[in-house]
Design an enzyme around this catalytic site. Structure first.
Site, PDB file in Angstrom:
ATOM      1  N   GLN A 290       7.140   2.806  -6.314  1.00  0.00           N
ATOM      2  CA  GLN A 290       8.171   3.631  -5.678  1.00  0.00           C
ATOM      3  C   GLN A 290       9.466   3.616  -6.488  1.00  0.00           C
ATOM      4  O   GLN A 290      10.152   4.639  -6.626  1.00  0.00           O
ATOM      5  CB  GLN A 290       8.459   3.123  -4.260  1.00  0.00           C
ATOM      6  CG  GLN A 290       7.253   3.056  -3.353  1.00  0.00           C
ATOM      7  CD  GLN A 290       6.529   4.377  -3.212  1.00  0.00           C
ATOM      8  OE1 GLN A 290       7.156   5.422  -3.069  1.00  0.00           O
ATOM      9  NE2 GLN A 290       5.208   4.334  -3.265  1.00  0.00           N
TER      10      GLN A 290
ATOM     11  N   TYR B 211       0.809  -1.224   0.000  1.00  0.00           N
ATOM     12  CA  TYR B 211       0.000   0.000   0.000  1.00  0.00           C
ATOM     13  C   TYR B 211       0.842   1.273   0.000  1.00  0.00           C
ATOM     14  O   TYR B 211       2.055   1.231   0.147  1.00  0.00           O
ATOM     15  CB  TYR B 211      -1.058  -0.009   1.086  1.00  0.00           C
ATOM     16  CG  TYR B 211      -0.662  -0.098   2.536  1.00  0.00           C
ATOM     17  CD1 TYR B 211       0.634   0.003   2.988  1.00  0.00           C
ATOM     18  CD2 TYR B 211      -1.664  -0.286   3.501  1.00  0.00           C
ATOM     19  CE1 TYR B 211       0.933  -0.059   4.327  1.00  0.00           C
ATOM     20  CE2 TYR B 211      -1.374  -0.351   4.847  1.00  0.00           C
ATOM     21  CZ  TYR B 211      -0.074  -0.243   5.261  1.00  0.00           C
ATOM     22  OH  TYR B 211       0.216  -0.305   6.597  1.00  0.00           O
ATOM     23  N   GLU B 212       0.152   2.390  -0.190  1.00  0.00           N
ATOM     24  CA  GLU B 212       0.776   3.704  -0.410  1.00  0.00           C
ATOM     25  C   GLU B 212       1.675   3.712  -1.650  1.00  0.00           C
ATOM     26  O   GLU B 212       2.701   4.376  -1.688  1.00  0.00           O
ATOM     27  CB  GLU B 212       1.560   4.175   0.825  1.00  0.00           C
ATOM     28  CG  GLU B 212       0.746   4.255   2.090  1.00  0.00           C
ATOM     29  CD  GLU B 212      -0.577   4.975   1.897  1.00  0.00           C
ATOM     30  OE1 GLU B 212      -0.664   5.867   1.041  1.00  0.00           O
ATOM     31  OE2 GLU B 212      -1.544   4.630   2.599  1.00  0.00           O
ATOM     32  N   GLY B 213       1.267   2.959  -2.651  1.00  0.00           N
ATOM     33  CA  GLY B 213       2.062   2.794  -3.870  1.00  0.00           C
ATOM     34  C   GLY B 213       2.954   1.587  -3.707  1.00  0.00           C
ATOM     35  O   GLY B 213       3.819   1.558  -2.828  1.00  0.00           O
TER      36      GLY B 213
END
Length: 598
Positions: free
Chosen positions: A449, A442-444
């Site tokens: 990233q 999650y969060e990319g």
């Protein structure tokens, strides 16, 4: 049952001996009075809260999970979670680094980062409830109207209200340009929102009086894609003019995800059925505002894996000292026992030292990045602020991806130390593995990233930010290049620094011919860059340890630090050679595979 001891000594070493944050803060009027005694005292109390209040709830919270009442849309969190949060609020912990203008204590971000590392070690699922609120606070502080700030920031600061980030929809995750949630303007300047969101961490609970949802949605005339996204603040309960809570807003939890880990956190499916919200920032500029929260969350996710790496290491180390199995290959070590403790075996030590090195390297990087944030927000010199902002932007994808990948390696290694017992719930190790696994997603995802680092942060600005970090490495190499005691720590980063420059240029040229070359190399590239960053900090840690020993210290902490650094450079850092070779293999072996993937 597992145990946890806050790593205060290592934090103090990094803060005061390696990074010398006290000297840095003297140049910032807001933090000029913050000294080592203040920081140490706060962190000692923070460690007690984590170890004594939230850690005992971790296994029970994982077993019990969250429960949704379909009739009322209310979510019950595990036993003890709400009471622990009330203690958290009563202790003033949510306000630690918030602006005094909104009731905050105004302490540096660095202190807050260390608090949250310990909370993540103790109980990642619980920590996500207050953790997301900090991102909401930052987004509103940066892009909210004066009325929004006045109404909402004091409540986020106190912890009376919590926040979420509502991005993902059933048909789109990372590609937010595909989102469909709609926002209809109303005559009074508010907006009526309709849509569905999924995977909303801490999306519904009864631990706080109100939940402030930051929701991405489209205005009726919005352009297609990511350029047509706006950000809205949609509270669970309407807020009256006098600050009291009003009627329930129709933004409801309709389901809870059944997950591999973090069972104690309510990962909610959210239905927005004509809920009323207010615009945050400019129309169609929602991603810029939300990225404040997303970048904070990416640093926070790296901190989650750092916390789990530390607690997994502590428990594996204790077990390895106690568990007896076989004899040492070089002869019996515990002659009074029927077998030797497994810590005598080389590969057990390799697993333990891998986790220890990844924890200590990750901690150094996290504290450094939050020091950069303090500079970017509060240093009086504009050039210093700009430089710090560019460096933290470069390092953010490394924090998120490298530390979480390393956390996966470390928690699995620590579970392996336990043998069969590691697979059994009561020891706690398998939970650390499960809880950590989401951090890579999650969060990319970590691939996203990697693409962000190589494509946007490095090639996108022709390597300018990378050269800034390279100057830090070059300065350390120049400072210690003739010191024989530092050679084993300096030479590897000096060589890799030169190699990375050539490696970057090579990928950039190949990418101009075929963009898939960047995609094929990105994940390997991020790990190479991550090792350069960790190597730099291990060299600085070794430098500080050697100086302390030269000054007459006999504290075994410094000897341990040097031994860990030697292990890192000997056993983990050389991964870079393989990574550069696999990256150079190019995209053809991946993309010219239609028959293989038919």
């Amino acid at each position: 049952m597992p145990s946890y001891t806050p790593p205060l000594r290592d934090m103090q070493f990094l803060l005061h001996e390696v990074l010398r944050v006290g000297d840095e803060y003297k140049a910032m009027p807001r933090h000029a009075e913050v000294d080592a005694d203040t920081i140490n005292a706060v962190l000692e109390e923070a460690g007690k809260f984590a170890a004594e209040v939230t850690f005992p709830l971790n296994i029970g919270g994982d077993t019990e999970g969250c429960t949704l009442d379909q009739a009322t849309h209310e979510v019950a969190t595990p036993k003890g979670f709400k009471e622990a949060y009330a203690q958290f609020v009563e202790g003033g912990w949510p306000a630690l680094s918030c602006d005094p203008a909104y009731g905050g204590q105004g302490l540096p971000y660095v202190v807050n980062q260390c608090l949250y590392e310990m909370l993540n070690s103790a109980n990642q699922a619980w920590t996500m409830y207050p953790g997301l609120s900090h991102g909401a606070y930052e987004a509103l502080a940066a892009h909210g109207t004066e009325e929004q700030k006045k109404t909402y920031l004091p409540k986020l600061t106190s912890g009376e209200w919590t926040g979420t980030m509502c991005l993902t929809e059933p048909h789109c995750g990372t590609d937010l340009g595909l989102l469909r949630t709609k926002a209809e303007p109303l005559p009074d300047g508010t907006y009526k929102l309709t849509g569905n969101k999924i995977f909303i961490s801490a999306g519904e609970h009864g631990m706080a009086e109100n939940i402030l949802h930051l929701v991405l949605a489209r205005l009726p005339d919005a352009p297609k894609g990511s350029k047509g996204i706006s950000l809205f603040l949609v509270p669970k309960f309407h807020v009256n003019a006098d600050g009291t809570l009003g009627a329930r807003n129709p933004i409801f939890c309709t389901g809870l995800e059944h997950k591999m880990g973090i069972h104690g956190n309510a990962t909610a499916q959210i239905a927005i059925d004509g809920a009323i919200g207010t615009l945050v920032g400019a129309p169609n500029k929602g991603l810029a505002a939300m990225f404040v929260m997303m970048n904070a969350a990416r640093l926070g996710v790296g901190n989650q894996s750092l916390g789990l790496t530390e607690v997994a290491y502590q428990n594996a180390l204790a077990y390895a000292k106690d568990r007896i199995q076989m004899r040492s290959l070089s002869g019996p070590k515990a002659k009074d026992k029927d077998a030797d403790p497994i810590i005598v075996h080389p590969d057990v030590r390799k697993m333990l030292l891998t986790a220890k090195a990844y924890a200590e390297g990750g901690r150094a990087l996290q504290i450094y990045c939050t020091l950069l944030l303090d500079k970017a927000h509060h240093h009086p010199d504009e050039k210093v602020r700009k430089n710090a902002d560019e460096l933290v932007a470069l390092l953010t994808p490394i924090v998120k991806a490298f530390i979480t990948d390393n956390g996966h390696t470390a928690t699995n290694a620590c579970m392996q130390v336990f043998g069969g017992h590691g697979f059994i719930k009561e020891w706690g190790m398998e939970q650390f593995v499960r809880d950590n696994r989401i951090n890579m997603i999650y969060e990319g995802t970590n691939t996203v990233q990697s693409l962000d680092l190589l494509g946007r942060k490095v090639l996108g600005d022709q390597g300018a930010a990378l050269r800034k970090f390279g100057k830090l490495v070059g300065a350390l190499v120049e400072e210690e290049g003739v010191n024989e005691k530092m050679a084993e720590f300096i030479n590897p980063i000096a060589v890799l620094g030169e190699q990375l420059t050539k490696f970057t240029t090579e990928i950039g040229f190949k990418g101009l011919q075929n963009p898939d070359e960047v995609g094929a190399a990105a994940v390997d590239y991020l790990r190479v860059a991550g090792h350069l960053v960790f190597g730099y900090f291990f060299a600085r840690m070794a430098q500080a340890a050697l100086r302390a020993i030269a000054d007459g210290s006999t504290d075994p902490f410094y000897t341990a630090k040097l031994q860990t650094a030697r292990f890192y450079f000997a056993k983990l850092f050389p991964e870079t050679a393989t990574l550069m070779r696999t990256a150079r293999a190019g995209s053809r072996v991946l993309m010219d595979t239609d028959a293989a993937l038919a």
